[in-house]
Design a protein around this motif. Structure first.
Motif, PDB file in Angstrom:
ATOM      1  N   ASN A  50       0.840  -1.193   0.000  1.00 22.58           N
ATOM      2  CA  ASN A  50       0.000   0.000   0.000  1.00 22.58           C
ATOM      3  C   ASN A  50       0.877   1.246   0.000  1.00 22.58           C
ATOM      4  O   ASN A  50       1.207   1.781   1.061  1.00 22.58           O
ATOM      5  N   PRO A  51       1.247   1.748  -1.178  1.00 17.85           N
ATOM      6  CA  PRO A  51       2.139   2.907  -1.229  1.00 17.85           C
ATOM      7  C   PRO A  51       1.548   4.158  -0.598  1.00 17.85           C
ATOM      8  O   PRO A  51       2.279   5.038  -0.158  1.00 17.85           O
ATOM      9  N   ALA A  52       0.217   4.243  -0.498  1.00 16.86           N
ATOM     10  CA  ALA A  52      -0.421   5.435   0.073  1.00 16.86           C
ATOM     11  C   ALA A  52      -0.041   5.644   1.539  1.00 16.86           C
ATOM     12  O   ALA A  52      -0.182   6.755   2.059  1.00 16.86           O
ATOM     13  N   LEU A  53       0.436   4.598   2.216  1.00 19.22           N
ATOM     14  CA  LEU A  53       0.820   4.715   3.622  1.00 19.22           C
ATOM     15  C   LEU A  53       2.188   5.363   3.812  1.00 19.22           C
ATOM     16  O   LEU A  53       2.551   5.699   4.939  1.00 19.22           O
ATOM     17  N   HIS A  54       2.941   5.528   2.738  1.00 14.19           N
ATOM     18  CA  HIS A  54       4.352   5.911   2.867  1.00 14.19           C
ATOM     19  C   HIS A  54       4.620   7.354   2.445  1.00 14.19           C
ATOM     20  O   HIS A  54       3.760   8.033   1.902  1.00 14.19           O
ATOM     21  N   ARG A  55       5.858   7.749   2.688  1.00 16.77           N
ATOM     22  CA  ARG A  55       6.288   9.106   2.352  1.00 16.77           C
ATOM     23  C   ARG A  55       6.095   9.373   0.860  1.00 16.77           C
ATOM     24  O   ARG A  55       6.075   8.448   0.051  1.00 16.77           O
ATOM     25  N   PRO A  56       5.957  10.645   0.486  1.00  8.77           N
ATOM     26  CA  PRO A  56       5.688  10.983  -0.919  1.00  8.77           C
ATOM     27  C   PRO A  56       6.708  10.414  -1.900  1.00  8.77           C
ATOM     28  O   PRO A  56       6.337   9.923  -2.965  1.00  8.77           O
ATOM     29  N   TRP A  57       7.996  10.434  -1.565  1.00 12.07           N
ATOM     30  CA  TRP A  57       8.985   9.931  -2.525  1.00 12.07           C
ATOM     31  C   TRP A  57       8.850   8.420  -2.708  1.00 12.07           C
ATOM     32  O   TRP A  57       9.104   7.893  -3.797  1.00 12.07           O
ATOM     33  N   VAL A  58       8.404   7.720  -1.667  1.00  9.38           N
ATOM     34  CA  VAL A  58       8.211   6.276  -1.769  1.00  9.38           C
ATOM     35  C   VAL A  58       6.995   5.997  -2.662  1.00  9.38           C
ATOM     36  O   VAL A  58       7.032   5.094  -3.501  1.00  9.38           O
ATOM     37  N   GLN A  59       5.962   6.784  -2.515  1.00 11.24           N
ATOM     38  CA  GLN A  59       4.800   6.661  -3.393  1.00 11.24           C
ATOM     39  C   GLN A  59       5.198   6.923  -4.848  1.00 11.24           C
ATOM     40  O   GLN A  59       4.760   6.210  -5.758  1.00 11.24           O
ATOM     41  N   ARG A  60       6.046   7.944  -5.046  1.00 15.43           N
ATOM     42  CA  ARG A  60       6.496   8.258  -6.414  1.00 15.43           C
ATOM     43  C   ARG A  60       7.367   7.141  -6.973  1.00 15.43           C
ATOM     44  O   ARG A  60       7.308   6.840  -8.169  1.00 15.43           O
ATOM     45  N   ALA A  61       8.175   6.492  -6.136  1.00 18.88           N
ATOM     46  CA  ALA A  61       9.010   5.374  -6.601  1.00 18.88           C
ATOM     47  C   ALA A  61       8.127   4.230  -7.092  1.00 18.88           C
ATOM     48  O   ALA A  61       8.419   3.599  -8.116  1.00 18.88           O
ATOM     49  N   TYR A  62       7.058   3.972  -6.383  1.00 19.30           N
ATOM     50  CA  TYR A  62       6.111   2.933  -6.791  1.00 19.30           C
ATOM     51  C   TYR A  62       5.510   3.260  -8.155  1.00 19.30           C
ATOM     52  O   TYR A  62       5.462   2.425  -9.054  1.00 19.30           O
ATOM     53  N   ARG A  63       5.060   4.501  -8.331  1.00 22.84           N
ATOM     54  CA  ARG A  63       4.455   4.915  -9.598  1.00 22.84           C
ATOM     55  C   ARG A  63       5.485   4.938 -10.725  1.00 22.84           C
ATOM     56  O   ARG A  63       5.166   4.609 -11.864  1.00 22.84           O
ATOM     57  N   ALA A  64       6.723   5.306 -10.429  1.00 19.83           N
ATOM     58  CA  ALA A  64       7.760   5.314 -11.470  1.00 19.83           C
ATOM     59  C   ALA A  64       7.983   3.909 -12.013  1.00 19.83           C
ATOM     60  O   ALA A  64       8.144   3.710 -13.217  1.00 19.83           O
ATOM     61  N   HIS A  65       7.972   2.929 -11.118  1.00 18.79           N
ATOM     62  CA  HIS A  65       8.133   1.540 -11.544  1.00 18.79           C
ATOM     63  C   HIS A  65       6.954   1.106 -12.415  1.00 18.79           C
ATOM     64  O   HIS A  65       7.148   0.524 -13.488  1.00 18.79           O
ATOM     65  N   LEU A  66       5.747   1.417 -11.986  1.00 22.95           N
ATOM     66  CA  LEU A  66       4.571   1.062 -12.783  1.00 22.95           C
ATOM     67  C   LEU A  66       4.584   1.757 -14.141  1.00 22.95           C
ATOM     68  O   LEU A  66       4.247   1.142 -15.161  1.00 22.95           O
ATOM     69  N   ASN A  67       4.957   3.033 -14.152  1.00 21.29           N
ATOM     70  CA  ASN A  67       5.011   3.767 -15.421  1.00 21.29           C
ATOM     71  C   ASN A  67       6.005   3.154 -16.382  1.00 21.29           C
ATOM     72  O   ASN A  67       5.744   3.077 -17.591  1.00 21.29           O
ATOM     73  N   LEU A  68       7.139   2.711 -15.876  1.00 19.17           N
ATOM     74  CA  LEU A  68       8.124   2.073 -16.753  1.00 19.17           C
ATOM     75  C   LEU A  68       7.557   0.769 -17.321  1.00 19.17           C
ATOM     76  O   LEU A  68       7.732   0.481 -18.506  1.00 19.17           O
ATOM     77  N   LEU A  69       6.878   0.008 -16.503  1.00 22.25           N
ATOM     78  CA  LEU A  69       6.283  -1.228 -16.999  1.00 22.25           C
ATOM     79  C   LEU A  69       5.187  -0.946 -18.027  1.00 22.25           C
ATOM     80  O   LEU A  69       5.060  -1.655 -19.022  1.00 22.25           O
ATOM     81  N   GLU A  70       4.411   0.114 -17.793  1.00 22.48           N
ATOM     82  CA  GLU A  70       3.331   0.473 -18.722  1.00 22.48           C
ATOM     83  C   GLU A  70       3.844   0.771 -20.120  1.00 22.48           C
ATOM     84  O   GLU A  70       3.197   0.435 -21.103  1.00 22.48           O
ATOM     85  N   GLN A  71       4.988   1.429 -20.216  1.00 26.89           N
ATOM     86  CA  GLN A  71       5.541   1.742 -21.525  1.00 26.89           C
ATOM     87  C   GLN A  71       6.633   0.773 -21.940  1.00 26.89           C
ATOM     88  O   GLN A  71       6.784   0.493 -23.125  1.00 26.89           O
TER      89      GLN A  71
END
Length: 144
Positions: A50-71
């Motif tokens: 659950n990235p929403a529980l963590h600090r903003p940069w940790v949430q962004r790291a999660y989304r960066a990984h997903l974005n890379l997989l998406e493209q």
């Protein structure tokens, strides 16, 4: 043995990046300062998932990984199709290089928070254009 085409070498680097981009998120999850998580935050996998529980940069790291997989996955498949059709050329060469560096810039910029609006969406959109160019190369190779 012939040389590895640049497009496949770049794709290899891109896949290593994709396979490694989970590391910042896990480091962030496991280095949360005491008291930074809500008192009722569950332990174990649920908290990690659950990235929403963590600090903003940790949430962004999660989304960066997903974005890379998406493209990255569609781009990788397109590169492999072009390779199968023996369609590598100047367009695919430069598209692969540009895509790789866009994805590196996107990941670093996203995780650090340095790539804010409108830069991050521009980088992501430029990666999408690279996917379209590689798709064009598939059809150009097929037509040749």
């Amino acid at each position: 043995m012939e040389n590895l085409p640049t497009e496949l070498a770049v794709l290899t680097g891109l896949m290593v990046l994709a396979a490694s981009l989970w590391i910042p998120y896990i480091v962030g999850v496991n280095t949360a300062p005491p008291g930074s998580l809500p008192a009722d935050a569950p332990d174990g996998f649920v908290r990690i998932g659950n990235p929403a529980l963590h600090r903003p940069w940790v949430q962004r790291a999660y989304r960066a990984h997903l974005n890379l997989l998406e493209q990255g996955i569609p781009f990788a498949i397109l590169v492999l199709i072009v390779d199968r059709l023996d369609g590598f050329g100047p367009l695919t060469y430069w598209t692969a290089i540009v895509f790789f560096w866009l994805r590196v810039a996107h990941a670093v910029g996203y995780i650090t928070g340095a790539a804010r609006l409108p830069l991050r969406p521009i980088i992501f959109s430029a990666g999408w254009v690279c996917c379209l160019l590689m798709a064009y190369a598939v059809f150009a190779a097929r037509a040749a």
